[in-house]
Motif scaffolding. Structure first.
Motif, PDB file in Angstrom:
ATOM      1  N   LEU A   8       0.837  -1.204   0.000  1.00 18.25           N
ATOM      2  CA  LEU A   8       0.000   0.000   0.000  1.00 18.25           C
ATOM      3  C   LEU A   8       0.870   1.251   0.000  1.00 18.25           C
ATOM      4  N   ILE A  12      -2.169   5.521   2.448  1.00 20.85           N
ATOM      5  CA  ILE A  12      -3.298   4.663   2.822  1.00 20.85           C
ATOM      6  C   ILE A  12      -2.953   3.953   4.122  1.00 20.85           C
ATOM      7  N   SER A  14      -2.683   1.307   7.111  1.00 14.91           N
ATOM      8  CA  SER A  14      -2.618  -0.149   7.171  1.00 14.91           C
ATOM      9  C   SER A  14      -3.728  -0.657   8.087  1.00 14.91           C
ATOM     10  N   HIS A  23      -1.988  -5.422   0.928  1.00 21.20           N
ATOM     11  CA  HIS A  23      -1.473  -5.145  -0.411  1.00 21.20           C
ATOM     12  C   HIS A  23      -2.581  -4.645  -1.322  1.00 21.20           C
ATOM     13  N   LEU A  24      -2.186  -3.800  -2.250  1.00 25.63           N
ATOM     14  CA  LEU A  24      -3.041  -3.352  -3.335  1.00 25.63           C
ATOM     15  C   LEU A  24      -2.849  -4.366  -4.457  1.00 25.63           C
ATOM     16  N   ILE A  46      -7.930  -4.317  -2.250  1.00 23.35           N
ATOM     17  CA  ILE A  46      -6.907  -4.349  -1.207  1.00 23.35           C
ATOM     18  C   ILE A  46      -7.223  -5.538  -0.317  1.00 23.35           C
ATOM     19  N   GLU A  65      -9.051   2.049  -3.153  1.00 26.46           N
ATOM     20  CA  GLU A  65      -8.377   2.644  -2.008  1.00 26.46           C
ATOM     21  C   GLU A  65      -9.373   3.288  -1.053  1.00 26.46           C
ATOM     22  N   TRP A  68     -11.131   0.801   1.171  1.00 25.99           N
ATOM     23  CA  TRP A  68     -10.321   0.323   2.289  1.00 25.99           C
ATOM     24  C   TRP A  68     -10.401   1.294   3.469  1.00 25.99           C
TER      25      TRP A  68
END
Length: 96
Positions: A8, A12, A14, A23-24, A46, A65, A68
């Motif tokens: 990421l 962004i 965690s 992870h993206l 994600i 994103e 998330w």
């Protein structure tokens, strides 16, 4: 179908748990049971393997994103349901 994962971006957040590394992920290709020859747009999501959580796939990285970071968590699904979410997205895109 294949996937490419990357860490990421620092902008962004965690997971709340320390030591998690979400992870993206960009997925390209047709999911299982997709109509042969029908086009499929790449999708982004994600995922955190330690939390077993992912966002609902979307063709826009920016929307993935934002899903998330959404405080309601409305667009988060169990990692085990990710394949089904991809199949539903591809079917909806094909119908449109």
């Amino acid at each position: 179908m294949y996937q490419v994962a990357q860490p990421l971006p620092p902008s962004i957040p965690s997971c709340a748990e320390a030591g998690h590394h979400p992870h993206l992920v960009r997925t390209q290709g047709a999911p299982l049971r997709h109509h042969l020859g029908a086009p499929v747009v790449p999708t982004w999501h994600i995922e955190c393997c330690r939390c077993q959580v992912a966002t609902v796939p979307h063709p826009s990285r920016a929307i993935a994103e934002s899903r998330w970071t959404d405080p309601s968590g409305a667009y988060r699904i169990p990692l085990s349901q990710l394949r089904r979410a991809r199949e539903q997205f591809a079917a909806a895109a094909l119908a449109a």
